[in-house]
Each structure stands twice: as C-alpha cells, then as structure tokens.
Design a protein around this motif. Structure first.
Motif, PDB file in Angstrom:
ATOM      1  N   ASN A  94     222.270  16.773  46.793  1.00 23.56           N
ATOM      2  CA  ASN A  94     222.715  15.551  46.250  1.00 23.56           C
ATOM      3  C   ASN A  94     221.782  14.420  46.077  1.00 23.56           C
ATOM      4  O   ASN A  94     221.805  13.560  45.219  1.00 23.56           O
ATOM      5  N   VAL A  95     220.546  14.655  46.839  1.00 27.97           N
ATOM      6  CA  VAL A  95     219.166  13.933  46.719  1.00 27.97           C
ATOM      7  C   VAL A  95     218.856  14.317  44.979  1.00 27.97           C
ATOM      8  O   VAL A  95     218.563  13.387  44.298  1.00 27.97           O
ATOM      9  N   THR A  96     218.923  15.509  44.783  1.00 31.14           N
ATOM     10  CA  THR A  96     218.477  15.952  43.357  1.00 31.14           C
ATOM     11  C   THR A  96     219.464  15.321  42.431  1.00 31.14           C
ATOM     12  O   THR A  96     218.915  15.028  41.107  1.00 31.14           O
ATOM     13  N   GLY A 115     211.602  21.667  48.598  1.00 28.43           N
ATOM     14  CA  GLY A 115     212.061  21.688  50.068  1.00 28.43           C
ATOM     15  C   GLY A 115     213.161  22.578  50.340  1.00 28.43           C
ATOM     16  O   GLY A 115     212.932  23.343  51.371  1.00 28.43           O
ATOM     17  N   ILE A 116     213.986  22.632  49.514  1.00 25.63           N
ATOM     18  CA  ILE A 116     215.299  23.724  49.959  1.00 25.63           C
ATOM     19  C   ILE A 116     214.720  25.059  49.674  1.00 25.63           C
ATOM     20  O   ILE A 116     215.109  25.836  50.523  1.00 25.63           O
ATOM     21  N   ILE A 173     212.045  24.348  34.217  1.00 27.60           N
ATOM     22  CA  ILE A 173     212.443  23.746  32.814  1.00 27.60           C
ATOM     23  C   ILE A 173     212.378  22.271  32.858  1.00 27.60           C
ATOM     24  O   ILE A 173     211.992  21.747  31.906  1.00 27.60           O
ATOM     25  N   ASP A 174     212.616  21.383  34.055  1.00 28.93           N
ATOM     26  CA  ASP A 174     212.512  19.903  34.086  1.00 28.93           C
ATOM     27  C   ASP A 174     211.331  19.804  33.643  1.00 28.93           C
ATOM     28  O   ASP A 174     210.965  18.846  33.127  1.00 28.93           O
ATOM     29  N   TRP A 195     205.733  17.463  38.436  1.00 33.02           N
ATOM     30  CA  TRP A 195     206.053  18.319  39.300  1.00 33.02           C
ATOM     31  C   TRP A 195     206.371  17.645  40.557  1.00 33.02           C
ATOM     32  O   TRP A 195     207.134  18.241  41.580  1.00 33.02           O
ATOM     33  N   PHE A 196     205.902  16.353  40.774  1.00 28.30           N
ATOM     34  CA  PHE A 196     205.867  15.890  41.965  1.00 28.30           C
ATOM     35  C   PHE A 196     207.122  14.679  42.134  1.00 28.30           C
ATOM     36  O   PHE A 196     207.386  13.865  43.123  1.00 28.30           O
ATOM     37  N   SER A 197     207.945  14.728  41.183  1.00 32.00           N
ATOM     38  CA  SER A 197     209.169  14.023  41.255  1.00 32.00           C
ATOM     39  C   SER A 197     210.192  14.366  42.159  1.00 32.00           C
ATOM     40  O   SER A 197     210.019  15.347  42.893  1.00 32.00           O
ATOM     41  N   LEU A 198     210.825  13.364  42.639  1.00 37.18           N
ATOM     42  CA  LEU A 198     211.981  13.383  43.750  1.00 37.18           C
ATOM     43  C   LEU A 198     212.762  14.675  43.566  1.00 37.18           C
ATOM     44  O   LEU A 198     213.292  15.573  44.380  1.00 37.18           O
TER      45      LEU A 198
END
Length: 373
Positions: free
Chosen positions: A105-107, A69-70, A51-52, A59-62
């Motif tokens: 929380n990073v997201t 990673g999750i 969606i983002d 796609w390589f955004s933080l």
C-alpha cells in the motif's frame, strides 16, 4: 453464531484432530508451491521496478525502494520457513503477508503520487494473488483481504490520494475470491477425508478394526526408532488356544465375536500397538520403562478371567498363548523379521508347555538373537 461458523469449513467440516492433521498435510505438501510463488513474486516485483525505471522513475524512489524491501523480506524469510513446525509455519507466513500488504500500500501511495491517480488493477491483483496462497484457509485470507481494504480506505479517506473506484472494485473482488476460497476449502477437506478413509481401510482389519499386517512394518520401525535410553521395546505374538475347535463347535459367527472381544481387550492400553496378524494371531508392540515389565504380559491372565466358555478346550474357557521378545535401547538396528521369528519361537514354546501362558525372552545384544530358539 452457528451461521457464521458454518461459513468457515475449518470450523465444522472435520473434527478437531482431523483438522490439525489436514493443516499439517497442507503445509508439508505445499512447501515447494510456496517456494515457487515467492520466487514468482520476487521476479514480478523486480520486473515492475525495471519497467518504472525505464519510464523515467528513479531507482531510489519510494515506490522502488518499497518493492526492494519486500523482495529482501521474502528472500530472507523463505529459507528460514522450512525449519518451522506446521502451525508456526502458517502463522509466520500470515504475519509476513500482512506486512507485505502494508508495504504494497506504500507502493500504491507512491504510484498514485507519481501518476496522479491510483489505478484499480494493483489492489485487485494483490487480492487475487492472495487467493493463490495454498496454506491459508478462507478466514485467514479474509483477514488479509480486510487489511488490504482497510489500507486502501486509509489512502482514500486519510490522504489526498485519488483512488478512483479502487475501493469499490476491490470489495467486489474480495467477495468473489472469498466465495471461491470457501468452496476450495470444502473441496480440499473432502478430498483429504476421502484419502484418509481409504488409507484407514487399507491399514485396518475389517472385522476387528485393528491395524492389519500391511501397516505393521512401518509402525514397528517408528517405535524402534523412537525408543529412548530409559525404555525397552517388547514385541509379542499372541495365538488363541484351540480356536479351530471353537469355530467347529460354536460356528464361525461366534468365532468372529470372540475375535472382536479379544481385540477390545488387547486395545485397552493405548500404549500398546495391536495388529491382527491373521486368523487368530495378533501382534502386540509396547514401549515401556526399563524398570518395569511390559503390561502385555498380563493379557493371557486377563483373557482367562473373562471366562468366555469354550467346551472344546481343556481349560473350559477361551485362553491364549503369548511369546514375547524384549529388546533394549538402541533398537533401530533390529529388523521386524528377526523379532517376529523369535516371538514365534517363544509362542511355540508356550504351546508346547501347556498353552494359556506367556514365554518371554530378554535380548541384551543383537548377537544374542541368533542364539535364541
């Protein structure tokens, strides 16, 4: 302090042994649920990324990289978790969930930087999602909720992130979820306690408290399979001598008391499985060293020494006859019917030869079973 303890059902609702059994039961019965929850989380995280990206995010955004990673963490850990013991399983998932909360929380931080503000919905959804994890009790979930709240407070007070009312709404959500989870903890333990009580009633003899015939087969098979090369297994069939005469002379109430006394005698050794087979007959099963005879051989002598009066017996006291069959390792291929048949034959021989004694037979090979009386 007792007030705080009372807030957590895992500390007071069941005794320590039952609590361990309950946690083991929860882990074993909810592994498939955990698998479905993990897969659902993976699907949702991948869907959020799609969606983002459809809205213009790279796609390589933080934000997206953290979600991926999750996903990798969950997919790697899930198959490994099935090999863990119940206690390690719970603690491992607790540690993984804590790591996932930090990453989430990073997201939140990345999303707040991208959109200019963090919405209240994300942290609240995470808090509610933690409630759905079945293997954690209320205090474990409180730790995870507090970690989530601490991370969010860090974003609010230690960065330039605009969190809006997220901390406030998350606090309210945690209080509501914690209250609901405590009631669920009580309900689950109450249900476990009731089921366990019904199981115990079904598997135990009402008069003596011993295991009954219904539970014998499964427990015997467990002992046969757990026998080690340096051990032997002895199965005995014990019958109270002249018990009908005792009941006729002293009455059935006194007869029941004798059964209770003998049950206590038989249960003195925790290594001996004792089953009330029916009436005045008991089954005894013992795993013991190959170098030593089974302790159950001394039971008729111990009963005679207790000297319970029995005027209708030639011995003058209550006695018992015992037939014992002893088999070596490996024992898993022996059947309960074969062992019981031989023990019954040995018991019959003990009665024929005068009662108040033990008749024992060692079986060296399974083929020898057919040769015994």
């Amino acid at each position: 302090m007792s007030f705080l303890t009372h807030l957590f059902p895992s500390h007071y609702y069941l005794d320590a042994t039952s609590e361990v059994a309950f946690r083991h039961y929860i882990v074993q019965s909810t592994k498939n649920t955990m698998q479905r929850l993990v897969l659902l989380c993976v699907v949702l995280l991948v869907l959020f990324n799609l969606i983002d990206m459809s809205l213009g995010d790279n796609w390589f955004s933080l934000n997206n990289l953290t979600r991926l990673g999750i996903v990798l963490l969950l997919l790697i850990f899930l198959p490994c978790s099935f090999k863990l013991s119940a206690a390690t399983y719970t603690q491992s998932w607790l540690a993984l969930c804590a790591l996932v909360i930090v990453l989430l929380n990073v997201t939140f931080y990345a999303a707040a930087q991208y959109f200019g503000k963090l919405g209240e919905g994300g942290p609240m959804v995470v808090a509610i999602a933690l409630t759905a994890i079945p293997i954690f009790n209320v205090q474990q979930k409180i730790l995870l909720w507090l970690l989530l709240l601490a991370c969010l407070a860090f974003l609010k007070y230690c960065t330039a992130t605009d969190t809006g009312w997220s901390v406030f709404y998350l606090s309210i959500t945690i209080l509501l979820c914690a209250s609901w989870q405590r009631q669920l903890d009580i309900l689950l333990r109450s249900q476990f306690k009731a089921v366990r009580l019904e199981t115990q009633k079904a598997e135990t003899d009402q008069l003596t408290g011993l295991f009954n015939r219904r539970s014998f087969e499964q427990r015997l098979q467990q002992k046969l399979q757990s026998l080690t090369p340096d051990q032997q297994l002895s199965l005995g069939l014990l019958d109270i001598d002249f018990f009908k005469r005792y009941n006729d002379h002293y009455g059935h109430l006194d007869g029941d008391l004798i059964l209770v006394h003998i049950s206590r005698l038989l249960s003195q050794d925790p290594n001996v499985l004792v089953v009330r087979f029916g009436g005045e007959e008991f089954i005894l099963v013992e795993q013991h060293s190959s170098e030593q005879p089974p302790t159950l051989l001394s039971i008729p002598q111990q009963l005679f020494a207790q000297a319970h009066p029995h005027s209708q017996s030639p011995f003058g006291v209550v006695t018992a006859s015992l037939g014992v069959v002893t088999i070596p390792y490996p024992a898993a291929h022996y059947s309960s019917s074969e062992l019981m048949q031989l023990a019954d034959s040995l018991l019959y021989r003990a009665k024929e030869q005068g009662r108040n004694q033990v008749q024992q037979q060692y079986i060296t090979k399974q083929q020898d079973m057919a040769k015994q009386p």
